[in-house]
Design a protein around this motif. Structure first.
Motif, short mmCIF file in Angstrom:
data_model
loop_
_atom_site.label_atom_id
_atom_site.label_comp_id
_atom_site.label_asym_id
_atom_site.label_seq_id
_atom_site.Cartn_x
_atom_site.Cartn_y
_atom_site.Cartn_z
N LEU A 43 -2.05 60.34 -81.46
CA LEU A 43 -1.03 60.94 -80.61
C LEU A 43 -1.58 61.17 -79.20
CD1 LEU A 43 0.61 63.60 -82.97
CD2 LEU A 43 1.58 61.41 -82.23
N ALA A 44 -2.84 61.62 -79.12
CA ALA A 44 -3.45 61.86 -77.81
C ALA A 44 -3.59 60.57 -77.02
CB ALA A 44 -4.81 62.52 -78.00
N VAL A 45 -3.89 59.46 -77.69
CA VAL A 45 -3.97 58.18 -77.00
C VAL A 45 -2.62 57.82 -76.38
CG1 VAL A 45 -4.25 55.69 -77.35
CG2 VAL A 45 -5.89 57.28 -78.36
N GLY A 46 -1.55 58.02 -77.14
CA GLY A 46 -0.22 57.76 -76.61
C GLY A 46 0.09 58.64 -75.41
N ILE A 47 -0.31 59.92 -75.49
CA ILE A 47 -0.10 60.83 -74.36
C ILE A 47 -0.86 60.35 -73.13
CG2 ILE A 47 -0.60 63.17 -73.53
CD1 ILE A 47 0.00 64.14 -76.39
N GLY A 48 -2.10 59.91 -73.34
CA GLY A 48 -2.89 59.41 -72.23
C GLY A 48 -2.28 58.18 -71.58
N LEU A 49 -1.65 57.32 -72.38
CA LEU A 49 -1.07 56.09 -71.86
C LEU A 49 0.19 56.34 -71.03
CD1 LEU A 49 -1.50 53.76 -74.96
CD2 LEU A 49 -2.78 53.64 -72.81
N ILE A 50 0.92 57.41 -71.33
CA ILE A 50 2.16 57.67 -70.60
C ILE A 50 1.97 58.64 -69.44
CG2 ILE A 50 3.53 57.28 -72.69
CD1 ILE A 50 4.01 60.34 -72.76
N SER A 51 0.79 59.24 -69.32
CA SER A 51 0.58 60.27 -68.30
C SER A 51 0.27 59.64 -66.95
CB SER A 51 -0.56 61.20 -68.72
OG SER A 51 -0.26 61.83 -69.95
N PRO A 52 0.76 60.22 -65.86
CA PRO A 52 0.53 59.65 -64.53
C PRO A 52 -0.89 59.87 -64.01
CG PRO A 52 1.78 61.69 -64.34
CD PRO A 52 1.67 61.39 -65.80
N ASN A 53 -1.55 60.91 -64.51
CA ASN A 53 -2.91 61.22 -64.06
C ASN A 53 -3.57 62.10 -65.13
OD1 ASN A 53 -2.05 64.04 -63.48
ND2 ASN A 53 -0.97 63.06 -61.76
N PRO A 54 -4.90 62.28 -65.06
CA PRO A 54 -5.60 63.08 -66.08
C PRO A 54 -5.07 64.51 -66.18
CG PRO A 54 -7.18 61.76 -64.86
CD PRO A 54 -5.86 61.58 -64.17
N LEU A 90 1.77 61.24 -88.99
CA LEU A 90 1.43 61.31 -87.57
C LEU A 90 0.46 60.20 -87.17
CD1 LEU A 90 1.06 65.17 -87.05
CD2 LEU A 90 2.96 63.69 -86.34
N THR A 91 -0.41 59.79 -88.09
CA THR A 91 -1.31 58.67 -87.79
C THR A 91 -0.52 57.40 -87.55
OG1 THR A 91 -3.11 59.63 -89.12
CG2 THR A 91 -3.21 57.27 -88.68
N VAL A 92 0.41 57.09 -88.43
CA VAL A 92 1.23 55.89 -88.28
C VAL A 92 2.09 55.98 -87.02
CG1 VAL A 92 3.10 54.53 -89.29
CG2 VAL A 92 1.26 55.41 -90.75
N LEU A 93 2.72 57.13 -86.81
CA LEU A 93 3.55 57.31 -85.62
C LEU A 93 2.75 57.17 -84.33
CD1 LEU A 93 6.26 58.13 -84.33
CD2 LEU A 93 5.53 60.52 -84.57
N GLY A 94 1.59 57.83 -84.28
CA GLY A 94 0.74 57.75 -83.10
C GLY A 94 0.23 56.34 -82.84
N TYR A 95 -0.14 55.63 -83.91
CA TYR A 95 -0.64 54.26 -83.76
C TYR A 95 0.45 53.35 -83.21
CZ TYR A 95 -1.84 49.51 -85.11
OH TYR A 95 -2.04 48.15 -85.09
N LEU A 96 1.64 53.41 -83.80
CA LEU A 96 2.73 52.53 -83.36
C LEU A 96 3.14 52.86 -81.92
CD1 LEU A 96 4.95 52.47 -86.57
CD2 LEU A 96 3.39 50.69 -85.76
N TRP A 97 3.18 54.13 -81.60
CA TRP A 97 3.54 54.54 -80.23
C TRP A 97 2.49 54.07 -79.24
CZ3 TRP A 97 2.48 59.94 -77.92
CH2 TRP A 97 3.08 60.05 -76.68
N SER A 98 1.22 54.28 -79.55
CA SER A 98 0.14 53.88 -78.64
C SER A 98 0.11 52.36 -78.47
CB SER A 98 -1.20 54.38 -79.17
OG SER A 98 -1.21 55.78 -79.29
N LYS A 99 0.28 51.65 -79.56
CA LYS A 99 0.26 50.19 -79.50
C LYS A 99 1.40 49.67 -78.63
CE LYS A 99 0.51 46.08 -82.46
NZ LYS A 99 0.66 45.61 -83.85
#
Length: 264
Positions: free
Chosen positions: A165-176, A246-255
């Motif tokens: 989930l955190a990876v997905g959040i990092g990918l959509i965020s405009p800055n750190p 949440l693992t499956v959801l986070g993986y699919l979202w991040s991918k």
């Protein structure tokens, strides 16, 4: 070499990169780790006697509250370290290293998998440190070797789920900074669970949320494994179900987010 062999090699390379990065720039990890440690010491030595009397209904006993709160602090540690992953992924995105990786002849999935595995390893190390501090201040688990293995597996599963989930959040965020702010709910959820007080002590209108949100089943299951208290089939099933879901959801979202075109 086969495609799978190349992908495995790329995963190890990206894992090594992220572990080296964490070693060279430890300030973020230390800042995130200090918060649960400080909260553990604060709640035990400042509020411990009062909180223990409220939980047990008997005389104040700080040792009782140490036993109660340590599993909750372990859950908070997982949430805090996952927030660092969101910041690290967003930093890679904004600094252009992700765009460079896209042009290289490497497995695309390895870029994210390196972050995830590296974060889980760091989380397990952080959990060991926090648990060590808990033992030093009086936490006395009563777990068999099988229960210790089950507890470690449960913590690894929750860490994996929150990290994706955190990876997905990092990918959509405009800055750190944005990644840190967007990931704040992950850190707040343990405070709204049974980490610090039983859900039975909460108002009825809020109790249902605290009881069924991801962290309460996880904490109650962990508490039962480490202390030998009653877990309940519902808590065990919900803990595993939330972790896998949440693992499956986070993986699919991040991918999906990573496979989109790079930001302009």
């Amino acid at each position: 070499m086969s495609t799978a062999t190349y992908a495995f090699r790329d995963n190890l390379t990206m894992l090594r990169r992220n572990l080296l990065h964490a070693r060279r720039y430890p300030s973020l990890t230390l800042n995130l780790l200090l918060t649960p440690v400080i909260l553990l010491l604060l709640f035990v030595y400042v509020f411990g006697n009062v909180m223990s009397a409220g939980i047990t209904g008997g005389p104040a006993n700080r040792a009782d509250y140490v036993a109660y709160i340590v599993p909750g602090i372990l859950a908070l540690t997982v949430a805090m370290t996952s927030l660092g992953t969101a910041v690290a992924v967003c930093t890679d995105m904004t600094e252009g290293i992700m765009a460079r990786f896209r042009t290289m002849a490497i497995s695309r999935a390895s870029v994210l998998i390196g972050h995830v595995i590296g974060s889980v390893i760091q989380t397990m190390m952080a959990l060991a440190l926090v648990l060590g501090i808990g033992l030093a201040i009086g936490f006395r688990p009563d777990a068999s070797p099988v229960e210790w293995i089950a507890a470690a597996g449960l913590m690894a599963l929750v860490s994996l789920a929150l990290t994706w989930l955190a990876v997905g959040i990092g990918l959509i965020s405009p800055n750190p900074e944005g990644a840190s702010n967007i990931g704040t709910p992950l850190v707040m959820l343990p405070f709204l669970s049974s980490a610090f007080v039983p859900v039975d002590a909460m108002p009825g209108w809020f109790r249902w949320f605290a009881e069924y949100q991801p962290f309460s089943p996880f904490i109650e299951t962990l508490r039962g494994l480490l202390l030998g208290s009653e877990i309940g089939v519902r808590n065990a099933v919900l803990a595993v179900a939330w972790g896998l879901g949440l693992t499956v959801l986070g993986y699919l979202w991040s991918k999906a987010k990573f496979n989109r075109e790079p930001r302009s």
